[in-house]
Write a protein that holds these residues in place. Structure first.
Motif, PDB file in Angstrom:
ATOM      1  N   SER A  95       0.832  -1.208   0.000  1.00  0.00           N
ATOM      2  CA  SER A  95       0.000   0.000   0.000  1.00  0.00           C
ATOM      3  C   SER A  95       0.870   1.263   0.000  1.00  0.00           C
ATOM      4  O   SER A  95       2.064   1.204   0.292  1.00  0.00           O
ATOM      5  CB  SER A  95      -0.914   0.012   1.229  1.00  0.00           C
ATOM      6  OG  SER A  95      -0.172   0.325   2.381  1.00  0.00           O
ATOM      7  N   GLN A 130      -5.096   8.917  -0.698  1.00  0.00           N
ATOM      8  CA  GLN A 130      -4.918   7.591  -1.319  1.00  0.00           C
ATOM      9  C   GLN A 130      -4.005   6.700  -0.478  1.00  0.00           C
ATOM     10  O   GLN A 130      -3.500   5.701  -0.968  1.00  0.00           O
ATOM     11  CB  GLN A 130      -4.293   7.736  -2.718  1.00  0.00           C
ATOM     12  CG  GLN A 130      -5.193   8.298  -3.783  1.00  0.00           C
ATOM     13  CD  GLN A 130      -5.282   9.799  -3.753  1.00  0.00           C
ATOM     14  OE1 GLN A 130      -4.437  10.464  -3.165  1.00  0.00           O
ATOM     15  NE2 GLN A 130      -6.317  10.355  -4.351  1.00  0.00           N
ATOM     16  N   HIS A 133      -4.539   2.958  -0.523  1.00  0.00           N
ATOM     17  CA  HIS A 133      -4.693   2.301  -1.833  1.00  0.00           C
ATOM     18  C   HIS A 133      -3.526   1.356  -2.103  1.00  0.00           C
ATOM     19  O   HIS A 133      -2.421   1.586  -1.638  1.00  0.00           O
ATOM     20  CB  HIS A 133      -4.742   3.345  -2.955  1.00  0.00           C
ATOM     21  CG  HIS A 133      -6.037   4.095  -3.003  1.00  0.00           C
ATOM     22  ND1 HIS A 133      -6.466   4.766  -4.108  1.00  0.00           N
ATOM     23  CD2 HIS A 133      -6.994   4.270  -2.072  1.00  0.00           C
ATOM     24  CE1 HIS A 133      -7.637   5.331  -3.862  1.00  0.00           C
ATOM     25  NE2 HIS A 133      -7.970   5.045  -2.628  1.00  0.00           N
ATOM     26  N   SER A 134      -3.809   0.336  -2.892  1.00  0.00           N
ATOM     27  CA  SER A 134      -2.716  -0.518  -3.376  1.00  0.00           C
ATOM     28  C   SER A 134      -1.941   0.283  -4.405  1.00  0.00           C
ATOM     29  O   SER A 134      -2.520   1.097  -5.122  1.00  0.00           O
ATOM     30  CB  SER A 134      -3.272  -1.753  -4.072  1.00  0.00           C
ATOM     31  OG  SER A 134      -3.937  -2.549  -3.157  1.00  0.00           O
ATOM     32  N   GLN A 137      -3.200   0.241  -7.961  1.00  0.00           N
ATOM     33  CA  GLN A 137      -4.464   0.943  -8.272  1.00  0.00           C
ATOM     34  C   GLN A 137      -4.201   2.378  -8.728  1.00  0.00           C
ATOM     35  O   GLN A 137      -5.111   3.050  -9.189  1.00  0.00           O
ATOM     36  CB  GLN A 137      -5.339   1.010  -7.022  1.00  0.00           C
ATOM     37  CG  GLN A 137      -5.996  -0.299  -6.629  1.00  0.00           C
ATOM     38  CD  GLN A 137      -6.804  -0.133  -5.364  1.00  0.00           C
ATOM     39  OE1 GLN A 137      -6.277   0.279  -4.343  1.00  0.00           O
ATOM     40  NE2 GLN A 137      -8.082  -0.442  -5.443  1.00  0.00           N
ATOM     41  N   LEU A 138      -2.972   2.859  -8.543  1.00  0.00           N
ATOM     42  CA  LEU A 138      -2.685   4.268  -8.808  1.00  0.00           C
ATOM     43  C   LEU A 138      -2.361   4.513 -10.273  1.00  0.00           C
ATOM     44  O   LEU A 138      -1.900   3.608 -10.973  1.00  0.00           O
ATOM     45  CB  LEU A 138      -1.487   4.722  -7.961  1.00  0.00           C
ATOM     46  CG  LEU A 138      -1.565   4.502  -6.455  1.00  0.00           C
ATOM     47  CD1 LEU A 138      -0.259   4.931  -5.805  1.00  0.00           C
ATOM     48  CD2 LEU A 138      -2.726   5.275  -5.855  1.00  0.00           C
TER      49      LEU A 138
ATOM     50  N   GLN B   9     -11.214  -6.257  -9.879  1.00  0.00           N
ATOM     51  CA  GLN B   9     -11.314  -5.842  -8.478  1.00  0.00           C
ATOM     52  C   GLN B   9     -12.491  -6.542  -7.804  1.00  0.00           C
ATOM     53  O   GLN B   9     -13.507  -6.807  -8.438  1.00  0.00           O
ATOM     54  CB  GLN B   9     -11.570  -4.340  -8.415  1.00  0.00           C
ATOM     55  CG  GLN B   9     -10.421  -3.498  -8.925  1.00  0.00           C
ATOM     56  CD  GLN B   9      -9.439  -3.180  -7.824  1.00  0.00           C
ATOM     57  OE1 GLN B   9      -9.822  -2.973  -6.687  1.00  0.00           O
ATOM     58  NE2 GLN B   9      -8.165  -3.161  -8.152  1.00  0.00           N
ATOM     59  N   THR B 133      -8.502  -7.402   0.431  1.00  0.00           N
ATOM     60  CA  THR B 133      -7.469  -7.157  -0.574  1.00  0.00           C
ATOM     61  C   THR B 133      -6.202  -7.925  -0.173  1.00  0.00           C
ATOM     62  O   THR B 133      -6.022  -8.260   0.997  1.00  0.00           O
ATOM     63  CB  THR B 133      -7.121  -5.670  -0.663  1.00  0.00           C
ATOM     64  OG1 THR B 133      -6.650  -5.247   0.625  1.00  0.00           O
ATOM     65  CG2 THR B 133      -8.300  -4.816  -1.062  1.00  0.00           C
TER      66      THR B 133
END
Lengths: 274, 253
Positions: A95, A130, A133-134, A137-138, B9, B133
Protein backbone atom coordinates in the motif's frame (compact mmCIF):
# COMPACT_ATOMS: atom_id res chain seq x y z
CA UNK A 1 28.92 27.01 -0.59
CA UNK A 2 28.22 23.95 -2.68
CA UNK A 3 26.15 21.33 -0.89
CA UNK A 4 26.99 18.71 -3.51
CA UNK A 5 29.74 18.72 -6.08
CA UNK A 6 31.76 16.42 -8.28
CA UNK A 7 35.41 17.00 -9.19
CA UNK A 8 36.75 15.44 -12.39
CA UNK A 9 34.58 12.36 -12.08
CA UNK A 10 35.35 9.58 -14.54
CA UNK A 11 33.41 6.35 -14.73
CA UNK A 12 33.26 3.26 -16.93
CA UNK A 13 30.96 0.23 -16.62
CA UNK A 14 32.52 -3.24 -16.30
CA UNK A 15 31.76 -3.80 -20.01
CA UNK A 16 34.38 -1.13 -20.69
CA UNK A 17 31.93 1.54 -21.84
CA UNK A 18 33.29 4.86 -20.62
CA UNK A 19 30.31 6.94 -19.58
CA UNK A 20 31.62 9.94 -17.61
CA UNK A 21 34.65 12.00 -18.58
CA UNK A 22 35.97 14.53 -16.07
CA UNK A 23 32.58 15.71 -14.89
CA UNK A 24 32.54 18.81 -12.71
CA UNK A 25 29.12 19.54 -11.26
CA UNK A 26 28.18 21.80 -8.39
CA UNK A 27 24.93 22.61 -6.63
CA UNK A 28 24.36 25.17 -3.91
CA UNK A 29 21.94 24.57 -1.05
CA UNK A 30 18.36 25.50 -1.92
CA UNK A 31 18.92 25.60 -5.68
CA UNK A 32 16.93 23.86 -8.36
CA UNK A 33 19.34 22.56 -10.98
CA UNK A 34 18.51 20.89 -14.28
CA UNK A 35 20.76 18.46 -16.09
CA UNK A 36 19.98 18.36 -19.80
CA UNK A 37 21.28 15.85 -22.26
CA UNK A 38 20.35 13.34 -24.92
CA UNK A 39 19.44 9.74 -24.16
CA UNK A 40 22.46 7.73 -23.10
CA UNK A 41 24.66 10.75 -22.43
CA UNK A 42 25.31 9.68 -18.81
CA UNK A 43 22.75 11.63 -16.78
CA UNK A 44 21.47 8.66 -14.76
CA UNK A 45 25.01 7.36 -14.27
CA UNK A 46 26.06 10.75 -12.91
CA UNK A 47 23.03 10.87 -10.62
CA UNK A 48 23.91 7.48 -9.20
CA UNK A 49 27.26 8.95 -8.13
CA UNK A 50 25.51 11.62 -6.05
CA UNK A 51 24.46 9.17 -3.35
CA UNK A 52 27.18 6.59 -3.75
CA UNK A 53 25.23 3.96 -5.69
CA UNK A 54 28.12 4.13 -8.14
CA UNK A 55 31.68 5.06 -7.27
CA UNK A 56 33.88 7.13 -9.61
CA UNK A 57 36.94 5.43 -11.09
CA UNK A 58 38.74 8.70 -10.58
CA UNK A 59 37.73 12.06 -9.20
CA UNK A 60 35.65 12.86 -6.13
CA UNK A 61 32.07 13.43 -5.08
CA UNK A 62 31.76 15.89 -2.20
CA UNK A 63 28.71 16.20 0.01
CA UNK A 64 28.80 19.33 2.19
CA UNK A 65 32.50 19.61 1.40
CA UNK A 66 33.31 16.08 2.60
CA UNK A 67 34.27 13.24 0.29
CA UNK A 68 31.39 10.78 -0.11
CA UNK A 69 33.70 7.89 0.84
CA UNK A 70 34.11 9.45 4.30
CA UNK A 71 30.36 9.40 4.97
CA UNK A 72 28.50 6.39 6.30
CA UNK A 73 26.37 5.01 3.47
CA UNK A 74 23.07 5.33 5.33
CA UNK A 75 23.94 8.93 6.21
CA UNK A 76 24.41 9.68 2.52
CA UNK A 77 21.07 8.09 1.69
CA UNK A 78 19.28 10.25 4.26
CA UNK A 79 20.99 13.39 2.89
CA UNK A 80 20.58 12.67 -0.81
CA UNK A 81 17.23 11.20 -1.80
CA UNK A 82 16.81 9.75 -5.25
CA UNK A 83 13.63 9.38 -7.29
CA UNK A 84 14.03 6.94 -10.15
CA UNK A 85 12.66 7.61 -13.61
CA UNK A 86 10.21 4.70 -13.52
CA UNK A 87 8.23 4.62 -10.25
CA UNK A 88 7.73 0.88 -10.73
CA UNK A 89 11.44 0.49 -9.99
CA UNK A 90 11.00 2.19 -6.65
CA UNK A 91 7.64 1.21 -5.21
CA UNK A 92 7.39 -2.28 -3.81
CA UNK A 93 5.13 -2.31 -0.75
CA UNK A 94 1.51 -3.38 -0.91
CA UNK A 95 0.00 0.00 0.00
CA UNK A 96 0.93 3.67 -0.40
CA UNK A 97 1.27 4.24 3.36
CA UNK A 98 3.51 1.22 3.82
CA UNK A 99 5.77 2.19 0.96
CA UNK A 100 6.34 5.71 2.25
CA UNK A 101 6.96 4.39 5.77
CA UNK A 102 9.76 2.10 4.52
CA UNK A 103 12.59 4.68 4.58
CA UNK A 104 11.80 6.19 8.00
CA UNK A 105 11.44 2.67 9.45
CA UNK A 106 14.92 1.82 8.19
CA UNK A 107 16.31 4.93 9.87
CA UNK A 108 15.04 3.44 13.13
CA UNK A 109 12.53 6.12 14.10
CA UNK A 110 9.76 5.59 16.63
CA UNK A 111 6.30 4.69 15.25
CA UNK A 112 4.93 8.14 16.13
CA UNK A 113 7.81 9.87 14.29
CA UNK A 114 7.30 7.59 11.30
CA UNK A 115 3.59 8.38 11.27
CA UNK A 116 4.29 12.10 11.40
CA UNK A 117 6.79 11.92 8.53
CA UNK A 118 4.59 9.70 6.37
CA UNK A 119 1.58 11.96 6.88
CA UNK A 120 3.57 15.08 6.16
CA UNK A 121 5.22 13.62 3.03
CA UNK A 122 1.96 12.28 1.63
CA UNK A 123 0.19 15.58 2.26
CA UNK A 124 2.97 17.54 0.58
CA UNK A 125 2.65 15.28 -2.44
CA UNK A 126 -1.15 15.44 -2.31
CA UNK A 127 -1.46 11.68 -1.85
CA UNK A 128 -2.82 11.52 1.70
CA UNK A 129 -6.32 10.59 0.56
CA UNK A 130 -4.92 7.59 -1.32
CA UNK A 131 -2.79 6.36 1.58
CA UNK A 132 -4.60 3.02 1.89
CA UNK A 133 -4.69 2.30 -1.83
CA UNK A 134 -2.72 -0.52 -3.38
CA UNK A 135 0.18 0.73 -5.47
CA UNK A 136 -1.18 -0.96 -8.60
CA UNK A 137 -4.46 0.94 -8.27
CA UNK A 138 -2.69 4.27 -8.81
CA UNK A 139 -2.15 6.13 -12.05
CA UNK A 140 1.38 6.67 -13.34
CA UNK A 141 1.40 10.29 -12.12
CA UNK A 142 0.20 9.22 -8.68
CA UNK A 143 2.93 6.59 -8.53
CA UNK A 144 5.49 9.30 -9.27
CA UNK A 145 4.09 11.34 -6.39
CA UNK A 146 4.28 8.37 -4.03
CA UNK A 147 7.88 7.77 -5.10
CA UNK A 148 8.69 11.40 -4.27
CA UNK A 149 6.83 11.11 -0.94
CA UNK A 150 8.96 8.07 -0.11
CA UNK A 151 12.06 10.21 -0.50
CA UNK A 152 10.56 13.22 1.31
CA UNK A 153 9.79 11.00 4.30
CA UNK A 154 13.55 10.45 4.61
CA UNK A 155 13.85 14.25 5.17
CA UNK A 156 16.66 14.45 2.60
CA UNK A 157 18.10 17.90 2.04
CA UNK A 158 18.86 17.08 -1.58
CA UNK A 159 16.41 15.38 -3.90
CA UNK A 160 17.66 13.98 -7.17
CA UNK A 161 14.96 13.23 -9.74
CA UNK A 162 15.67 11.30 -12.90
CA UNK A 163 13.31 12.65 -15.56
CA UNK A 164 10.44 13.41 -13.18
CA UNK A 165 8.02 14.50 -15.91
CA UNK A 166 8.69 11.64 -18.34
CA UNK A 167 5.48 9.86 -19.30
CA UNK A 168 3.19 12.40 -17.66
CA UNK A 169 0.46 14.42 -19.34
CA UNK A 170 1.10 18.21 -19.41
CA UNK A 171 -1.28 18.98 -16.54
CA UNK A 172 0.14 16.27 -14.25
CA UNK A 173 3.69 17.27 -15.19
CA UNK A 174 2.97 20.92 -14.35
CA UNK A 175 1.35 19.92 -11.03
CA UNK A 176 4.36 17.81 -10.16
CA UNK A 177 6.81 20.59 -11.03
CA UNK A 178 4.81 23.05 -8.92
CA UNK A 179 4.95 20.61 -6.01
CA UNK A 180 8.72 20.35 -6.41
CA UNK A 181 9.10 24.12 -6.69
CA UNK A 182 7.01 24.48 -3.53
CA UNK A 183 9.33 22.09 -1.71
CA UNK A 184 12.35 24.06 -2.89
CA UNK A 185 10.94 27.45 -1.92
CA UNK A 186 9.09 26.55 1.27
CA UNK A 187 11.26 23.79 2.69
CA UNK A 188 14.60 24.98 1.32
CA UNK A 189 15.26 21.65 -0.40
CA UNK A 190 17.93 21.36 -3.05
CA UNK A 191 16.53 19.83 -6.21
CA UNK A 192 18.51 18.27 -9.01
CA UNK A 193 16.60 16.93 -11.97
CA UNK A 194 17.31 15.59 -15.40
CA UNK A 195 14.87 16.23 -18.19
CA UNK A 196 14.36 16.45 -21.93
CA UNK A 197 11.57 18.94 -21.52
CA UNK A 198 13.50 22.13 -22.04
CA UNK A 199 10.38 24.29 -21.73
CA UNK A 200 10.08 23.66 -18.00
CA UNK A 201 13.72 24.52 -17.30
CA UNK A 202 13.55 28.35 -17.45
CA UNK A 203 10.33 28.31 -15.40
CA UNK A 204 11.50 26.17 -12.49
CA UNK A 205 15.30 25.94 -12.51
CA UNK A 206 17.97 28.34 -11.25
CA UNK A 207 20.88 26.65 -12.96
CA UNK A 208 21.36 24.37 -15.95
CA UNK A 209 24.04 21.89 -16.93
CA UNK A 210 24.20 20.45 -20.43
CA UNK A 211 25.78 17.06 -20.89
CA UNK A 212 26.98 15.47 -24.08
CA UNK A 213 28.66 12.09 -24.36
CA UNK A 214 29.61 12.03 -20.71
CA UNK A 215 31.00 15.58 -20.59
CA UNK A 216 29.53 18.79 -19.23
CA UNK A 217 29.53 21.08 -22.26
CA UNK A 218 27.70 24.07 -20.81
CA UNK A 219 26.54 25.43 -17.48
CA UNK A 220 24.97 28.58 -16.14
CA UNK A 221 21.58 30.20 -15.71
CA UNK A 222 18.89 29.19 -18.23
CA UNK A 223 19.42 32.55 -20.00
CA UNK A 224 23.15 31.90 -20.37
CA UNK A 225 22.82 28.29 -21.50
CA UNK A 226 20.00 28.87 -24.00
CA UNK A 227 21.79 31.87 -25.50
CA UNK A 228 23.92 29.39 -27.47
CA UNK A 229 21.46 27.58 -29.77
CA UNK A 230 24.21 25.88 -31.75
CA UNK A 231 25.62 24.14 -28.69
CA UNK A 232 22.13 23.21 -27.53
CA UNK A 233 21.34 21.60 -30.88
CA UNK A 234 24.67 19.83 -31.06
CA UNK A 235 23.77 18.22 -27.73
CA UNK A 236 20.58 16.80 -29.40
CA UNK A 237 18.44 19.27 -27.47
CA UNK A 238 16.34 22.20 -28.56
CA UNK A 239 15.56 25.70 -27.39
CA UNK A 240 12.39 26.31 -25.38
CA UNK A 241 9.50 26.91 -27.82
CA UNK A 242 9.28 30.60 -26.95
CA UNK A 243 13.01 31.10 -27.49
CA UNK A 244 12.77 29.20 -30.78
CA UNK A 245 9.87 31.37 -31.95
CA UNK A 246 11.81 34.51 -30.96
CA UNK A 247 14.84 33.25 -32.86
CA UNK A 248 12.71 32.75 -36.00
CA UNK A 249 11.09 36.16 -35.61
CA UNK A 250 14.50 37.80 -35.28
CA UNK A 251 16.25 36.01 -38.12
CA UNK A 252 13.46 35.49 -40.62
CA UNK A 253 10.97 38.25 -39.86
CA UNK A 254 13.52 40.92 -38.93
CA UNK A 255 12.26 41.43 -35.40
CA UNK A 256 14.39 44.08 -33.78
CA UNK A 257 14.82 43.03 -30.16
CA UNK A 258 17.79 42.71 -27.89
CA UNK A 259 16.01 40.46 -25.42
CA UNK A 260 15.92 36.65 -25.58
CA UNK A 261 12.77 35.51 -23.77
CA UNK A 262 12.54 31.89 -22.67
CA UNK A 263 9.06 31.85 -21.14
CA UNK A 264 5.65 33.26 -22.06
CA UNK A 265 5.97 35.78 -19.23
CA UNK A 266 9.31 37.04 -20.55
CA UNK A 267 7.98 37.15 -24.11
CA UNK A 268 5.01 39.31 -23.04
CA UNK A 269 7.39 41.67 -21.32
CA UNK A 270 9.63 41.82 -24.42
CA UNK A 271 6.64 42.47 -26.69
CA UNK A 272 5.54 45.39 -24.54
CA UNK A 273 8.98 46.93 -24.92
CA UNK A 274 8.83 46.83 -28.71
CA UNK B 1 -6.65 -12.37 -20.80
CA UNK B 2 -4.81 -13.72 -17.79
CA UNK B 3 -3.73 -10.19 -16.90
CA UNK B 4 -7.28 -8.91 -17.17
CA UNK B 5 -8.58 -11.73 -14.99
CA UNK B 6 -6.09 -11.02 -12.21
CA UNK B 7 -6.79 -7.30 -12.35
CA UNK B 8 -10.55 -7.69 -11.70
CA UNK B 9 -11.31 -5.84 -8.48
CA UNK B 10 -13.46 -7.35 -5.74
CA UNK B 11 -16.78 -5.61 -5.21
CA UNK B 12 -16.94 -3.40 -2.11
CA UNK B 13 -19.26 -5.00 0.41
CA UNK B 14 -20.10 -4.56 4.08
CA UNK B 15 -17.59 -7.27 4.90
CA UNK B 16 -14.84 -5.25 3.17
CA UNK B 17 -14.90 -2.89 6.14
CA UNK B 18 -14.18 -5.65 8.66
CA UNK B 19 -10.49 -5.79 9.63
CA UNK B 20 -8.41 -8.25 7.58
CA UNK B 21 -7.05 -9.92 10.71
CA UNK B 22 -10.56 -10.76 11.91
CA UNK B 23 -11.49 -12.20 8.54
CA UNK B 24 -8.29 -14.23 8.35
CA UNK B 25 -8.82 -15.59 11.88
CA UNK B 26 -12.43 -16.56 11.19
CA UNK B 27 -11.51 -18.11 7.84
CA UNK B 28 -8.87 -20.34 9.41
CA UNK B 29 -11.32 -21.31 12.17
CA UNK B 30 -14.01 -21.97 9.56
CA UNK B 31 -11.64 -24.06 7.42
CA UNK B 32 -10.60 -26.17 10.39
CA UNK B 33 -14.21 -26.70 11.41
CA UNK B 34 -15.33 -27.51 7.87
CA UNK B 35 -12.62 -30.07 7.24
CA UNK B 36 -12.21 -31.71 10.60
CA UNK B 37 -15.42 -33.74 10.82
CA UNK B 38 -16.17 -37.14 9.37
CA UNK B 39 -19.64 -36.13 8.21
CA UNK B 40 -20.42 -34.39 4.91
CA UNK B 41 -23.25 -32.34 6.45
CA UNK B 42 -21.15 -29.82 8.40
CA UNK B 43 -18.76 -28.87 5.55
CA UNK B 44 -21.73 -28.74 3.17
CA UNK B 45 -23.58 -26.39 5.56
CA UNK B 46 -20.44 -24.24 5.90
CA UNK B 47 -20.19 -24.08 2.13
CA UNK B 48 -23.81 -23.11 1.60
CA UNK B 49 -23.68 -20.71 4.57
CA UNK B 50 -20.61 -18.95 3.17
CA UNK B 51 -22.16 -18.58 -0.26
CA UNK B 52 -25.38 -17.23 1.25
CA UNK B 53 -23.36 -14.78 3.33
CA UNK B 54 -21.58 -13.54 0.23
CA UNK B 55 -24.89 -13.12 -1.61
CA UNK B 56 -26.33 -11.35 1.44
CA UNK B 57 -23.53 -8.75 1.54
CA UNK B 58 -24.00 -8.00 -2.13
CA UNK B 59 -21.62 -10.19 -4.15
CA UNK B 60 -23.36 -10.94 -7.43
CA UNK B 61 -24.42 -14.51 -8.10
CA UNK B 62 -22.89 -14.27 -11.56
CA UNK B 63 -19.47 -13.37 -10.16
CA UNK B 64 -19.69 -16.15 -7.57
CA UNK B 65 -20.62 -18.68 -10.23
CA UNK B 66 -17.85 -17.51 -12.54
CA UNK B 67 -15.16 -17.82 -9.90
CA UNK B 68 -16.36 -20.99 -8.20
CA UNK B 69 -17.41 -22.90 -11.32
CA UNK B 70 -14.09 -24.69 -11.91
CA UNK B 71 -13.77 -25.67 -8.26
CA UNK B 72 -17.32 -26.96 -8.08
CA UNK B 73 -16.73 -28.98 -11.24
CA UNK B 74 -13.59 -30.42 -9.67
CA UNK B 75 -15.46 -31.24 -6.44
CA UNK B 76 -18.15 -33.05 -8.43
CA UNK B 77 -15.60 -35.02 -10.45
CA UNK B 78 -13.67 -36.07 -7.36
CA UNK B 79 -16.87 -36.96 -5.52
CA UNK B 80 -18.24 -39.03 -8.41
CA UNK B 81 -14.95 -40.80 -9.10
CA UNK B 82 -14.78 -42.01 -5.49
CA UNK B 83 -17.98 -44.03 -5.99
CA UNK B 84 -16.20 -46.31 -8.46
CA UNK B 85 -12.84 -46.47 -6.71
CA UNK B 86 -13.50 -47.21 -3.04
CA UNK B 87 -15.59 -49.74 -1.18
CA UNK B 88 -16.78 -53.34 -1.17
CA UNK B 89 -20.58 -53.07 -0.96
CA UNK B 90 -22.01 -52.66 -4.48
CA UNK B 91 -24.64 -49.98 -4.83
CA UNK B 92 -25.29 -50.25 -8.56
CA UNK B 93 -23.72 -51.81 -11.63
CA UNK B 94 -23.59 -50.45 -15.18
CA UNK B 95 -22.54 -52.05 -18.40
CA UNK B 96 -21.52 -49.41 -20.89
CA UNK B 97 -20.43 -51.11 -24.11
CA UNK B 98 -17.78 -53.50 -22.91
CA UNK B 99 -17.03 -51.59 -19.69
CA UNK B 100 -18.41 -52.98 -16.46
CA UNK B 101 -18.80 -50.22 -13.82
CA UNK B 102 -19.61 -50.90 -10.17
CA UNK B 103 -20.59 -48.09 -7.80
CA UNK B 104 -19.91 -48.78 -4.14
CA UNK B 105 -21.80 -47.63 -1.11
CA UNK B 106 -18.64 -46.73 0.87
CA UNK B 107 -17.26 -44.91 -2.16
CA UNK B 108 -20.38 -42.81 -2.37
CA UNK B 109 -20.07 -41.80 1.26
CA UNK B 110 -16.41 -40.96 0.75
CA UNK B 111 -17.21 -39.02 -2.40
CA UNK B 112 -19.90 -37.03 -0.60
CA UNK B 113 -17.45 -36.18 2.16
CA UNK B 114 -14.69 -35.13 -0.27
CA UNK B 115 -17.01 -33.03 -2.40
CA UNK B 116 -18.57 -31.40 0.67
CA UNK B 117 -15.13 -30.63 2.10
CA UNK B 118 -14.00 -29.03 -1.14
CA UNK B 119 -17.24 -27.03 -1.37
CA UNK B 120 -16.99 -26.01 2.31
CA UNK B 121 -13.29 -25.14 2.23
CA UNK B 122 -13.42 -23.20 -1.02
CA UNK B 123 -16.58 -21.32 -0.05
CA UNK B 124 -15.15 -20.34 3.34
CA UNK B 125 -11.98 -19.16 1.58
CA UNK B 126 -14.15 -17.26 -0.87
CA UNK B 127 -15.57 -15.15 1.94
CA UNK B 128 -12.00 -14.02 2.61
CA UNK B 129 -10.92 -13.58 -1.00
CA UNK B 130 -14.08 -11.74 -2.08
CA UNK B 131 -13.93 -9.26 0.78
CA UNK B 132 -10.21 -8.75 1.48
CA UNK B 133 -7.47 -7.16 -0.57
CA UNK B 134 -4.10 -8.88 -0.87
CA UNK B 135 -2.45 -6.04 1.03
CA UNK B 136 -4.85 -6.69 3.95
CA UNK B 137 -3.92 -10.36 3.85
CA UNK B 138 -0.25 -9.55 3.99
CA UNK B 139 -0.75 -7.11 6.86
CA UNK B 140 -2.88 -9.66 8.72
CA UNK B 141 -0.31 -12.41 8.23
CA UNK B 142 2.44 -10.09 9.48
CA UNK B 143 0.33 -9.31 12.54
CA UNK B 144 -0.09 -13.04 13.23
CA UNK B 145 3.72 -13.30 13.29
CA UNK B 146 4.10 -15.29 10.09
CA UNK B 147 7.91 -15.38 9.45
CA UNK B 148 9.23 -12.10 8.07
CA UNK B 149 10.80 -13.79 5.05
CA UNK B 150 7.38 -15.11 3.93
CA UNK B 151 5.87 -11.64 4.29
CA UNK B 152 8.73 -10.08 2.29
CA UNK B 153 8.39 -12.62 -0.51
CA UNK B 154 4.62 -12.10 -0.62
CA UNK B 155 5.04 -8.31 -0.66
CA UNK B 156 7.59 -8.35 -3.46
CA UNK B 157 5.71 -10.96 -5.46
CA UNK B 158 2.47 -9.01 -5.20
CA UNK B 159 4.04 -5.69 -6.11
CA UNK B 160 5.96 -7.21 -9.04
CA UNK B 161 3.01 -9.15 -10.37
CA UNK B 162 1.27 -6.18 -11.98
CA UNK B 163 4.48 -4.76 -13.42
CA UNK B 164 5.23 -8.12 -14.98
CA UNK B 165 1.71 -8.50 -16.31
CA UNK B 166 1.95 -5.05 -17.90
CA UNK B 167 5.26 -6.03 -19.45
CA UNK B 168 3.81 -9.33 -20.68
CA UNK B 169 0.79 -7.59 -22.20
CA UNK B 170 2.96 -5.02 -23.95
CA UNK B 171 5.27 -7.66 -25.37
CA UNK B 172 2.38 -9.84 -26.51
CA UNK B 173 0.61 -6.94 -28.22
CA UNK B 174 3.85 -5.89 -29.91
CA UNK B 175 4.30 -9.43 -31.22
CA UNK B 176 0.66 -9.73 -32.27
CA UNK B 177 0.85 -6.53 -34.31
CA UNK B 178 3.78 -8.00 -36.20
CA UNK B 179 1.93 -11.26 -36.82
CA UNK B 180 3.80 -13.11 -34.10
CA UNK B 181 0.82 -15.41 -33.56
CA UNK B 182 -0.05 -16.15 -37.19
CA UNK B 183 0.63 -19.89 -37.07
CA UNK B 184 0.87 -22.29 -34.15
CA UNK B 185 4.61 -22.74 -34.70
CA UNK B 186 5.10 -18.96 -34.83
CA UNK B 187 3.05 -18.67 -31.61
CA UNK B 188 5.31 -21.12 -29.82
CA UNK B 189 8.37 -19.18 -31.01
CA UNK B 190 6.83 -15.88 -29.90
CA UNK B 191 5.94 -17.25 -26.46
CA UNK B 192 9.46 -18.62 -26.08
CA UNK B 193 10.90 -15.22 -26.96
CA UNK B 194 8.63 -13.56 -24.40
CA UNK B 195 9.87 -15.96 -21.72
CA UNK B 196 13.48 -15.03 -22.45
CA UNK B 197 12.85 -11.29 -22.62
CA UNK B 198 10.79 -11.33 -19.44
CA UNK B 199 13.59 -13.12 -17.61
CA UNK B 200 16.09 -10.41 -18.62
CA UNK B 201 13.68 -7.59 -17.77
CA UNK B 202 12.87 -9.12 -14.41
CA UNK B 203 16.60 -9.25 -13.68
CA UNK B 204 17.04 -5.58 -14.71
CA UNK B 205 14.07 -4.52 -12.64
CA UNK B 206 15.27 -6.40 -9.60
CA UNK B 207 18.62 -4.59 -9.79
CA UNK B 208 16.89 -1.19 -10.02
CA UNK B 209 14.52 -2.08 -7.19
CA UNK B 210 17.47 -3.09 -5.02
CA UNK B 211 19.18 0.24 -5.82
CA UNK B 212 16.02 2.17 -4.95
CA UNK B 213 15.66 0.24 -1.71
CA UNK B 214 19.32 0.90 -0.86
CA UNK B 215 18.60 4.62 -1.31
CA UNK B 216 15.98 4.31 1.40
CA UNK B 217 18.23 2.53 3.85
CA UNK B 218 17.60 -1.13 2.96
CA UNK B 219 19.52 -3.30 5.41
CA UNK B 220 18.46 -6.77 4.38
CA UNK B 221 15.01 -6.62 5.89
CA UNK B 222 11.83 -5.10 4.48
CA UNK B 223 10.13 -3.39 7.33
CA UNK B 224 7.15 -1.06 6.97
CA UNK B 225 4.72 0.54 9.38
CA UNK B 226 1.20 -0.89 9.58
CA UNK B 227 -0.76 1.23 11.89
CA UNK B 228 -4.19 -0.26 12.08
CA UNK B 229 -5.39 -0.80 15.64
CA UNK B 230 -8.20 -3.33 16.12
CA UNK B 231 -11.49 -1.57 16.73
CA UNK B 232 -14.13 -2.64 19.22
CA UNK B 233 -16.43 -3.57 16.33
CA UNK B 234 -13.77 -5.91 14.89
CA UNK B 235 -13.29 -7.67 18.22
CA UNK B 236 -17.06 -8.13 18.54
CA UNK B 237 -17.32 -9.53 15.01
CA UNK B 238 -14.44 -11.89 15.66
CA UNK B 239 -15.95 -13.09 18.98
CA UNK B 240 -19.41 -13.58 17.50
CA UNK B 241 -18.05 -15.31 14.41
CA UNK B 242 -15.88 -17.64 16.44
CA UNK B 243 -18.76 -18.62 18.74
CA UNK B 244 -20.91 -19.36 15.68
CA UNK B 245 -18.22 -21.53 14.09
CA UNK B 246 -17.45 -23.35 17.34
CA UNK B 247 -21.15 -23.89 18.04
CA UNK B 248 -21.76 -25.30 14.55
CA UNK B 249 -18.76 -27.57 14.87
CA UNK B 250 -19.88 -28.89 18.27
CA UNK B 251 -23.39 -29.54 16.99
CA UNK B 252 -22.33 -30.97 13.64
CA UNK B 253 -19.33 -33.13 14.55
Amino acid sequence: MAILETENVNFAYPSGAEILHGVNFSVNAGECVALLGANGCGKTTLFQHFNGLLKPHSGRVLLKGKDLSQWHKNEVFTQVGMVFQDPHDQLFAASVYEDVSYGPKNIGLSPSDIQERVESALKQCKMWDQRNHSIHQLSYGQKKRVAIAGVLAMRSEIIVLDEPTAGLDPRTAADLMLTLKGLQVNKGLTIILSTHEVDIVPIYCDKVYVMQEGRIVSKGTPEQVFSDPVLIREAYLRLPRIAHLWEILKHKEGLDSSSNPLTIKEARKAFRKL
Amino acid sequence: MLAQGIRVQNPTTKLSQVDGRVKLFLTVAGLLAATSTGSWILPFCFGIGSLLLLRLVGVSGHLLWRRLRPILLLATLIGVSQIFINGQTPLFQWDIFSIHLIGYHEGMERGELFAARILGGVSVMSVLTFTTTVQEWIQALAWFRVPQVVIEIMTLAYSSLFTLLDELERLQKAQQMRLGYGTWWRSIQSLGAIGGILFIRVFDKSVRLWQAMRCRGYNGEISVLNNHALKRKDILVSGFGFIMILGSWLVGK
